[in-house]
Design an enzyme around this catalytic site. Sequence first.
Site, PDB file in Angstrom:
ATOM      1  N   HIS A   8      52.455  21.583 -99.924  1.00 53.65           N
ATOM      2  CA  HIS A   8      53.918  21.665 -99.770  1.00 53.65           C
ATOM      3  C   HIS A   8      54.212  22.171 -98.364  1.00 53.65           C
ATOM      4  CE1 HIS A   8      57.986  23.048-101.697  1.00 53.65           C
ATOM      5  NE2 HIS A   8      58.135  22.671-100.431  1.00 53.65           N
ATOM      6  N   HIS A  38      56.575  20.965 -94.861  1.00 54.40           N
ATOM      7  CA  HIS A  38      57.478  20.055 -94.142  1.00 54.40           C
ATOM      8  C   HIS A  38      57.108  20.139 -92.670  1.00 54.40           C
ATOM      9  CE1 HIS A  38      60.056  19.816 -97.737  1.00 54.40           C
ATOM     10  NE2 HIS A  38      59.693  21.074 -97.905  1.00 54.40           N
ATOM     11  N   HIS A  96      60.874  18.173-105.138  1.00 55.14           N
ATOM     12  CA  HIS A  96      61.275  19.567-105.265  1.00 55.14           C
ATOM     13  C   HIS A  96      62.112  19.692-106.543  1.00 55.14           C
ATOM     14  CE1 HIS A  96      60.049  19.867-101.143  1.00 55.14           C
ATOM     15  NE2 HIS A  96      60.640  21.008-100.900  1.00 55.14           N
ATOM     16  N   GLU A 135      63.723  25.191-107.646  1.00 51.78           N
ATOM     17  CA  GLU A 135      63.688  26.208-106.584  1.00 51.78           C
ATOM     18  C   GLU A 135      64.996  26.996-106.707  1.00 51.78           C
ATOM     19  OE1 GLU A 135      64.021  24.719-102.574  1.00 51.78           O
ATOM     20  OE2 GLU A 135      63.404  26.621-101.672  1.00 51.78           O
ATOM     21  N   ASP A 168      57.921  25.866 -94.967  1.00 54.46           N
ATOM     22  CA  ASP A 168      58.375  25.714 -93.576  1.00 54.46           C
ATOM     23  C   ASP A 168      57.913  26.951 -92.809  1.00 54.46           C
ATOM     24  OD1 ASP A 168      60.344  23.271 -93.780  1.00 54.46           O
ATOM     25  OD2 ASP A 168      60.806  24.576 -95.467  1.00 54.46           O
TER      26      ASP A 168
HETATM   27 ZN   LIG Z   1      59.967  22.483 -99.472  1.00 61.23          ZN
END
Ligand SMILES: [Zn+2]
Length: 334
Positions: A10, A12, A190, A193, A272
Site C-alpha cells: 500500500h 502511493h 481502499h 479507512e 504516503d
Molecule cells: Zn492509501
Amino acid sequence: MNLPPLAELHLHIEGTLEPELIMELAARNGVDLPWGGLEELREQYRFEDLQSFLDLYYANMAVLQRREDFAEMTRAYLERARQAGVRHAEIMVDPQAHLHRGVDLATSIGGVADVLARSEQDYGISTVLIAAFLRDHPVEEAQQVLEDLLAMGAPIDAVGLDSAEVDNPPEKFVALYDRARAAGLRLVAHAGEEGPCSYVSQALDLLRVDRVDHGVRCLEDDALVRRLVAEQVPLTVCPLSNVRLRGVASLEEHPITEMLRLGLNVSVNSDDPAYFGGYVDENFRCLAEEFDLTRADIAALAANSFRGSFAEPRRREEMLALIRRWEEGEAPTP
Ligand SMILES: [Zn+2]
C-alpha cells in the site's frame, strides 16, 4: 532496526515526493508553488483529516511535469525502500490526477513504469504497478482512463480505488471493476479507512477485490471480522498514516496488534510516507516500540505482506523461507 524481508502493498508513489524533491522539481520546471520555501512547505504537513492531506497531496503534484520527473520520484522511493528491507513493492499511481492538470498517461504511467521495469536488477525489489482511480470523481471518467490505459498497452497489473472515501462507496465502481477483471487485472480498493465498514463488504461482494487497503474499521462488525479471517482477505494497514490523519487518536490506540491476534491477514505499509512521518521500516520501528512486538509478531506481519501480494509464487516462497529463517534468528541472505 533489524527486519525480515518485506513486501510493501500500500504505497502511493506520489506520496513519496519528499519536500526537498518538490522544491527541486518546482525550480527545475518553473512551477509556482503557493509557499515561499522548504520551511513553509514543511509547515503544511499538519493534517486534520484525509481531505486536508489530499489538498496538499494534489497541490504538490503540480511539480511532476516530465516523464523523467516521475522516473526520478520512483527511483528515490525504491532506493529508500531498499534500505527499509522491502524486497517486493506494489505501487499505486493516480493517472487521473495527472490528467486533470494536463499531464498525459504516457508521461505519468510511463515514467514510473520505466523504472519498475528494471527494479529487480537495480534495487533487488520486484514490483507490481497499480493504476488507482479517484473515487470522488465520476465513474465514467475512470472507465475512460482505464480504456485508454488498456488501448495503449500500459504495463499495469492491477487497479485500485483511492481519494476521498466518505460518500463515495465501492458500489459506484462495479462496472469499472468488472471491466478490469475481464481484462485480466488484479483488483484492490481502499475501504474502511474513514468510510464505514459496510464499504469493506461492498468492496468484497460488489467489486470482488483480491485485497482491501486499510480496512481497519472492519473491527466495528464482528461478522465481517469472522469473514475476513475465514477468507484470509489481506488488509494493508498503514499505522503512521492512520495516526497522522486522525483515524486513530494515537499509535497506542492503533488496533493492528488486536487485528493480528484475531487472525486477520494484516500487513504494515507506509501509504504516503513523505507525508505521514515515515517509510515502512519507520512504521515497524514505532509499532515495535509501542507494542513490544516479538520476533514472531514481526515475522507474521512480514509473512502476511508476501501472502497478500501479487508476487510470482516462486518469489513469494523464496521470501517466506527467508522470513522463517529470520524468525529463527538467522540473518537472511541479501
Ligand atoms: Zn492509501
